[in-house]
Design an enzyme around this catalytic site. Structure first.
Site, short mmCIF file in Angstrom:
data_model
loop_
_atom_site.label_atom_id
_atom_site.label_comp_id
_atom_site.label_asym_id
_atom_site.label_seq_id
_atom_site.Cartn_x
_atom_site.Cartn_y
_atom_site.Cartn_z
N SER A 15 0.82 -1.22 0.00
CA SER A 15 0.00 0.00 0.00
C SER A 15 0.85 1.26 0.00
O SER A 15 2.02 1.26 0.38
CB SER A 15 -0.91 0.01 1.23
OG SER A 15 -1.68 -1.16 1.29
N1 SAH Z 1 -0.67 -5.07 4.02
C1 SAH Z 1 0.03 -5.39 2.79
C2 SAH Z 1 -0.79 -4.99 1.58
C3 SAH Z 1 -1.01 -6.19 0.72
S1 SAH Z 1 -2.22 -6.08 -0.55
C4 SAH Z 1 1.43 -4.79 2.78
O1 SAH Z 1 1.78 -4.05 3.70
O2 SAH Z 1 2.20 -5.09 1.86
C5 SAH Z 1 -3.52 -7.06 0.15
C6 SAH Z 1 -3.20 -8.49 0.41
O3 SAH Z 1 -4.42 -9.11 0.86
C7 SAH Z 1 -2.74 -9.31 -0.78
O4 SAH Z 1 -1.49 -9.87 -0.49
C8 SAH Z 1 -3.82 -10.36 -0.95
O5 SAH Z 1 -3.31 -11.63 -1.36
C9 SAH Z 1 -4.39 -10.45 0.44
N2 SAH Z 1 -5.76 -10.99 0.53
C10 SAH Z 1 -6.79 -10.81 -0.34
N3 SAH Z 1 -7.87 -11.49 0.08
C11 SAH Z 1 -7.53 -12.11 1.25
C12 SAH Z 1 -8.22 -12.96 2.17
N4 SAH Z 1 -9.48 -13.35 1.96
N5 SAH Z 1 -7.55 -13.41 3.26
C13 SAH Z 1 -6.26 -13.04 3.48
N6 SAH Z 1 -5.55 -12.25 2.64
C14 SAH Z 1 -6.18 -11.79 1.54
#
Ligand code: SAH
Length: 197
Positions: free
Chosen positions: A49
């Site tokens: 993000s």
């Molecule tokens: N907090 C992260 C942002 C990652 S983007 C950072 O600091 O880098 C969001 C993430 O949510 C992705 O990696 C995606 O695979 C995950 N995601 C999407 N749906 C999900 C679910 N149902 N359960 C767990 N993770 C999920």
């Protein structure tokens, strides 16, 4: 971190943003942009993000040192590292095993020992470790997964983007008061979709 975190006032959050080396969470080909205020690809179609949004969501969680925090969507592990600077225990769930493994490795290499990882569908939260004082969701579902409300402690805060998968979503903060949840709208955001297995 060379960031203009305009509007972020919580000093502990600003200190954590200064301290965590974002370049360690970014793929080599995007190192040049690691300290720009924008999201970046991290593989598997996902993104780390934008730092301003990380700071905003973290501030909204109103964290205290003894808090137990759940993150849904570990991704690169960057947000988890920011949380680990601020509270005693962080639990993070990631649906893509490859990303969870990489994020865990990055955090261990940086010396964070207060973050636990689970690969799975965050729709169900992490019941065994609940209740949590704060829950942050970093992918956007259309509605709040019921388990996340159930796993929130009294007075707990849930920060979550809600809206259609392809498009703009709204950032919400829900504060638990007994069986009621007080909702606050924090404006428009854009997150990757919340996926289900
Ligand atoms: N907090 C992260 C942002 C990652 S983007 C950072 O600091 O880098 C969001 C993430 O949510 C992705 O990696 C995606 O695979 C995950 N995601 C999407 N749906 C999900 C679910 N149902 N359960 C767990 N993770 C999920």
């Amino acid at each position: 971190m060379r960031l203009k975190l305009s509007g972020i006032r919580d000093k502990r959050v600003l200190a954590a943003m200064e301290k965590v080396p974002r370049h360690e969470f970014v793929p080599d080909e995007y190192l040049y942009a690691a300290y720009e205020d924008r999201p970046l690809p991290i593989g598997c179609g996902q993104t780390i993000s934008q730092p301003y949004i990380v700071a905003l969501m973290t501030e909204l969680l109103e964290l205290k040192e003894d808090d137990r925090v759940l993150e849904i969507g570990a991704g690169s592990g960057y947000q988890a590292a920011i949380l680990a600077e601020l509270v005693k225990s962080v639990y993070t769930v990631e649906i893509i095993a490859e990303l969870a493994a990489k994020a865990e490795k990055t955090l261990r290499a940086l010396g964070y020992e207060n973050v636990r990882f689970k690969t799975g569908d965050g729709y169900f939260g992490w019941k065994e470790e609940s209740p949590f004082n704060a829950i942050i969701v970093t992918a956007a579902p259309e509605e709040v997964p019921p388990a996340l409300k159930e796993q929130l402690a009294e007075g707990g805060r849930l920060v979550i983007p809600l809206g259609p998968p392809q498009g703009v979503q709204t950032l919400w903060k829900f504060t638990r008061q007994g069986q009621a949840f007080v909702a606050e709208n924090h404006g428009l955001v854009r997150f990757v979709p919340f996926t289900r297995k």
